[in-house]
Design a protein around this motif. Structure first.
Motif, short mmCIF file in Angstrom:
data_model
loop_
_atom_site.label_atom_id
_atom_site.label_comp_id
_atom_site.label_asym_id
_atom_site.label_seq_id
_atom_site.Cartn_x
_atom_site.Cartn_y
_atom_site.Cartn_z
N ARG A 136 0.83 -1.21 0.00
CA ARG A 136 0.00 0.00 0.00
C ARG A 136 0.86 1.25 0.00
O ARG A 136 0.49 2.27 -0.58
N ALA A 149 2.00 1.79 -3.56
CA ALA A 149 0.89 2.26 -4.39
C ALA A 149 0.56 3.72 -4.13
O ALA A 149 0.16 4.45 -5.03
N VAL A 165 4.15 8.94 -7.01
CA VAL A 165 2.78 8.73 -7.51
C VAL A 165 1.99 10.01 -7.32
O VAL A 165 2.16 10.72 -6.32
N TYR A 202 -0.82 11.23 -6.02
CA TYR A 202 -1.79 10.68 -5.06
C TYR A 202 -3.13 11.39 -5.15
O TYR A 202 -3.20 12.61 -5.32
N SER A 220 4.43 0.63 -9.09
CA SER A 220 3.47 1.27 -8.18
C SER A 220 2.06 1.28 -8.74
O SER A 220 1.10 1.47 -7.99
N ASN A 221 1.91 1.08 -10.06
CA ASN A 221 0.57 1.07 -10.67
C ASN A 221 0.02 -0.33 -10.87
O ASN A 221 -0.97 -0.52 -11.59
N ASP A 222 0.64 -1.34 -10.28
CA ASP A 222 0.14 -2.71 -10.40
C ASP A 222 -1.23 -2.79 -9.72
O ASP A 222 -1.36 -2.46 -8.54
N LEU A 240 -1.75 -4.27 -6.09
CA LEU A 240 -1.34 -3.56 -4.88
C LEU A 240 -2.51 -2.87 -4.21
O LEU A 240 -2.48 -2.61 -3.00
N LEU A 241 -3.54 -2.56 -4.96
CA LEU A 241 -4.67 -1.84 -4.40
C LEU A 241 -5.71 -2.77 -3.81
O LEU A 241 -6.68 -2.33 -3.22
#
Length: 553
Positions: A75, A78, A233, A235, A307-309, A312-313
């Motif tokens: 997290r 991300a 990122v 955010y 980070s955009n996988d 991960l969210l």
């Protein structure tokens, strides 16, 4: 007792503390403080000193490794990107060092069961001990069942049956071990910590192999994810440098909670053999542990997972969305999720055990000085405050609330409210350590020559930590003030805890007529004299392969 003498326990090399007379206290005004300090020291007699140096040092390590590292690091990536997460965990690591060093210095001088709340009473104001102590108790009452629930949910990775079965099993086992010798707890935590260390080392080696192209796909990643999608990122969809800063700032709060529990190295001080050696060693080694197990790990995560996988969210409560599992799956490595889940399961169990020990000893410490009912002082034949343990056992039943969807929502609110207590507790520790530091200066005490251990870089790192923690508290719920982002749950969990602590503090202060202890009256010298007149046996120097052991003595 003669007006010129005071009695307090001393430590001999072979047995429990004994009472002797120390003469020469001519200052009548300071006699009451000396006798109060003597009462604080006498409690050591009641506890079984079952924790060795290797136990207390590995317990300190166990507080830094948990689900926040294995699952929560994804997290952070991300929200902030690889560089933002790395900076966030590094900065909070500095704050953690300052907090642990402060607790370690005070704990080495005054090894009392109950940890930081005892220092609030000795070095600041009994009202603060009351307020922050109940904040600790409240946190443990809710966090223990949450760890049991986490363990039950993790088991669903392999088998799906009614969670109430696993909640009952883990609750009974945890309660049983808590009623027995503290040595049993120490051995369990020692074993759990070793498993965590092996997992951290293993997943970092795996990440390095994947980065260099050694996985089944043979694709070298290098720093490609730092270039695309980038080191930071945007955010919440906010553009420009402001959006990148918000992601980084959010990770500071995430890292703060991931590090929670690391300040508990002195909670069982009265049950630790040679605490004036064990506590400083545990505090000093925190630096290496944070660097190797947190900062290095979050750096490796940023190398192997973009980070955009989308994974991960996600949030399933199991290892399925751990960044290391995602990296292994993307590289074609199988069987990793089960291994990680198994160790994360032990982490949840370990955290529950730690909370049972810490919560019961804090409650004992409060009861011994009138901040909680005296019944919580009762001991069983194993030297365990069994009534205190039983209270936490009753609140384990909160775990069954998660079996109902509506109750689960309420329980989530409780967890969120408890999360901010870590920040409040650390702010309180910084304040009381600064009081201790300036009291030493006021009384002409040379910390480096007269104390068992003096923390480095003081008071500058503590001032820095205190200021940053206060800023984090007031900005923790910033999302609720953005247009269209209001959340009652976030607002309450971010800001309710502070006013409650203030209400408890001033309420107790008004009713009991307590006062902030002047710096010149803080009872530091009685503890110094006890330390100087009762040296602990020195540990034997390491020989052979033992010299390579950096984890414990």
């Amino acid at each position: 007792m003669s007006p010129h003498t005071a009695e307090y326990p001393t430590l001999d090399e072979t047995g429990p503390p004994i009472l002797t007379e120390r003469k020469g206290f001519q200052d009548k005004e300071g006699l009451e403080d000396i006798e109060n300090a003597a009462d604080q020291l006498e409690e050591v007699i009641e506890f079984k000193q079952g924790l060795h140096q290797r136990h207390i040092q590995m317990i300190a390590l166990a507080g830094t490794i948990g689900t926040g590292l294995f699952l929560g690091s994804g997290r952070a990536i991300a929200a902030a990107g690889p560089l933002g997460a790395f900076l966030g965990y590094s900065i909070i690591g500095v704050i953690v060092l300052s907090v642990v060093f402060g607790v370690g210095e005070m704990g080495a001088l005054a090894p009392l069961t109950g940890g930081a709340i005892r220092y609030f009473e000795l070095f600041f104001d009994p009202a603060m001990s009351f307020a922050v102590g109940w904040n600790f108790v409240y946190s443990y009452l809710v966090s223990i069942p949450s760890e049991i629930v986490a363990a039950a949910v993790i088991i669903e990775f392999w088998v799906t049956i009614n969670n109430s079965i696993w909640i009952t099993v883990f609750g009974v086992v945890m309660l049983t071990t808590s009623f027995l010798f503290v040595r049993l707890y120490g051995e369990l935590e020692f074993g759990f910590s070793m498993l965590k260390i092996m997992l951290v080392i293993g997943i970092n080696i795996m990440a390095l192999v994947i980065t260099c192209g050694g996985g089944p796909s043979h694709q070298a990643i290098g720093f490609s994810y730092w270039k695309n999608p980038g080191p930071f990122v945007q955010y919440l969809g906010v553009g420009g440098s402001w959006g990148r800063f918000l992601g980084f700032w959010t990770t500071l709060n995430n890292a703060l909670y991931a590090y929670s529990g690391i300040d508990n190295i002195t909670i069982a001080a009265a049950e630790t053999r040679n605490p004036r050696q064990a506590i400083p060693q545990a505090a000093r080694r925190i630096f290496v542990r944070i660097l190797l197990f947190y900062v290095l790990t979050i750096f490796m995560v940023g190398l192997v997972v973009p980070s955009n996988d989308p994974s991960l969210l996600g949030s399933t409560g199991t290892a399925a969305h751990s960044p290391f599992v995602i990296a292994a799956r993307n590289a074609g490595i199988t069987a990793v999720p089960s291994i990680i889940n198994a160790v994360v399961l032990t982490s949840a169990w370990s955290s529950g055990n730690s909370n049972m020990l810490g919560g019961s000893r804090i409650l004992y410490g409060m009861a011994s000085h009138g901040h909680a009912p005296k019944i919580f002082q009762r001991m069983n034949r194993f030297g365990v405050p069994y009534v205190s343990v039983a209270l936490y056992g009753l609140f384990m039943a909160l775990g069954y609330m998660t079996l109902s969807e509506s109750a689960s929502t309420v329980f989530t609110w409780l967890q969120d409210i408890v999360a901010i207590s870590t920040l409040i507790n650390w702010v309180s520790i910084c304040i009381v350590y600064l009081r201790f530091y300036y009291a030493c200066k006021k009384q002409g005490i040379d910390r480096h020559k007269q104390l068992p251990w003096a923390a480095p870089f003081q008071p500058w790192t503590t001032w820095f930590s205190l200021m940053l923690l206060i800023i984090l508290y007031f900005t923790g719920g910033y999302k609720t003030f953005m247009h269209g982002k209001w959340s009652t749950e976030t607002f309450i969990s971010s800001y309710l805890n502070g006013p409650l602590i203030l209400a408890l503090y001033f309420g107790y202060k008004f009713l009991m007529k307590t006062k902030v202890i002047p710096l010149e009256e803080i009872p530091i010298r009685p503890f110094i004299e006890n330390y100087q007149n009762n040296p602990e046996p020195r540990e034997k120097p390491k020989r052979g392969l033992r010299r390579l052991n950096i984890l414990w003595s």
